[in-house]
Design a protein around this motif. Structure first.
Motif, PDB file in Angstrom:
ATOM      1  N   LEU A  31       0.827  -1.210   0.000  1.00  0.00           N
ATOM      2  CA  LEU A  31       0.000   0.000   0.000  1.00  0.00           C
ATOM      3  C   LEU A  31       0.862   1.262   0.000  1.00  0.00           C
ATOM      4  O   LEU A  31       0.571   2.236  -0.697  1.00  0.00           O
ATOM      5  N   LYS A  32       1.952   1.222   0.811  1.00  0.00           N
ATOM      6  CA  LYS A  32       2.872   2.370   0.838  1.00  0.00           C
ATOM      7  C   LYS A  32       3.483   2.597  -0.543  1.00  0.00           C
ATOM      8  O   LYS A  32       3.585   3.732  -1.003  1.00  0.00           O
ATOM      9  N   CYS A  33       3.871   1.507  -1.186  1.00  0.00           N
ATOM     10  CA  CYS A  33       4.464   1.614  -2.520  1.00  0.00           C
ATOM     11  C   CYS A  33       3.459   2.168  -3.520  1.00  0.00           C
ATOM     12  O   CYS A  33       3.805   3.020  -4.353  1.00  0.00           O
ATOM     13  N   GLU A  34       2.223   1.699  -3.443  1.00  0.00           N
ATOM     14  CA  GLU A  34       1.173   2.199  -4.335  1.00  0.00           C
ATOM     15  C   GLU A  34       0.944   3.689  -4.102  1.00  0.00           C
ATOM     16  O   GLU A  34       0.805   4.458  -5.061  1.00  0.00           O
ATOM     17  N   LYS A  35       0.917   4.060  -2.811  1.00  0.00           N
ATOM     18  CA  LYS A  35       0.721   5.473  -2.465  1.00  0.00           C
ATOM     19  C   LYS A  35       1.889   6.307  -3.013  1.00  0.00           C
ATOM     20  O   LYS A  35       1.672   7.367  -3.622  1.00  0.00           O
ATOM     21  N   GLN A  36       3.124   5.825  -2.831  1.00  0.00           N
ATOM     22  CA  GLN A  36       4.295   6.533  -3.355  1.00  0.00           C
ATOM     23  C   GLN A  36       4.257   6.606  -4.879  1.00  0.00           C
ATOM     24  O   GLN A  36       4.589   7.629  -5.470  1.00  0.00           O
ATOM     25  N   LYS A  37       3.823   5.482  -5.484  1.00  0.00           N
ATOM     26  CA  LYS A  37       3.724   5.453  -6.938  1.00  0.00           C
ATOM     27  C   LYS A  37       2.709   6.490  -7.406  1.00  0.00           C
ATOM     28  O   LYS A  37       2.956   7.230  -8.366  1.00  0.00           O
ATOM     29  N   ASN A  38       1.559   6.556  -6.732  1.00  0.00           N
ATOM     30  CA  ASN A  38       0.536   7.541  -7.097  1.00  0.00           C
ATOM     31  C   ASN A  38       1.052   8.973  -6.901  1.00  0.00           C
ATOM     32  O   ASN A  38       0.797   9.843  -7.737  1.00  0.00           O
ATOM     33  N   LYS A  44       4.772  13.740 -11.400  1.00  0.00           N
ATOM     34  CA  LYS A  44       5.206  13.673 -12.794  1.00  0.00           C
ATOM     35  C   LYS A  44       4.241  14.456 -13.683  1.00  0.00           C
ATOM     36  O   LYS A  44       4.664  15.216 -14.557  1.00  0.00           O
ATOM     37  N   ALA A  45       2.943  14.301 -13.430  1.00  0.00           N
ATOM     38  CA  ALA A  45       1.935  15.037 -14.208  1.00  0.00           C
ATOM     39  C   ALA A  45       2.089  16.542 -13.988  1.00  0.00           C
ATOM     40  O   ALA A  45       2.017  17.329 -14.941  1.00  0.00           O
TER      41      ALA A  45
END
Length: 138
Positions: A31-38, A44-45
């Motif tokens: 979940l932390k990785c997903e949050k960081q990825k988001n 980036k956007a």
């Protein structure tokens, strides 16, 4: 034997607990990785948006710079033409001033000659024997 079974069941329970804890930690990390990825994707956007905005501003700046350079060149050309025209006017003024001086000199010369002529005429009138006959000179 019961003790071994109980111990084996307890060991199995401990392994399951450890597995559950590890699974929970894994899910938490995921979940932390997903949050960081988001967050990364959002950043980036935003960066892409900022990059696009900067490119547009750079293009506008370049356009304004080209317009300024064109206006500056036009101004310099007009300034040069104006300077040339001023030099022409100064030359014309000098010619006019010279012609005016010559004219004033000619007027002064004619006035001196006229004064001499008037003096001669006045002398001739006073010296003429018949004043009635001398009236035609006036």
């Amino acid at each position: 034997k019961f003790f071994l079974l109980a111990e084996s069941a307890a060991e199995e329970q401990r392994r399951r607990s450890v597995d559950e804890i590890e699974k929970s930690q894994y899910e938490s990390e995921k979940l932390k990785c997903e949050k960081q990825k988001n967050q990364y994707e959002d950043e980036k956007a935003l960066c892409e948006e900022e990059k696009h905005k900067n490119e547009v501003e750079q293009k506008e700046y370049e356009d304004m710079k080209r317009k300024y350079e064109a206006e500056k060149a036009k101004y310099e050309q007009e300034k040069g033409e104006c300077e040339e025209e001023k030099r022409g006017c100064a030359a014309e003024k000098a010619k006019y001033e010279d012609a005016k001086r010559k004219c004033e000199q000619e007027v002064a010369t004619v006035r001196r000659q006229l004064a001499v002529t008037n003096e001669e005429l006045a002398t001739a009138l006073t010296l003429h024997p018949d004043p009635a006959e001398a009236s035609w000179l006036v």
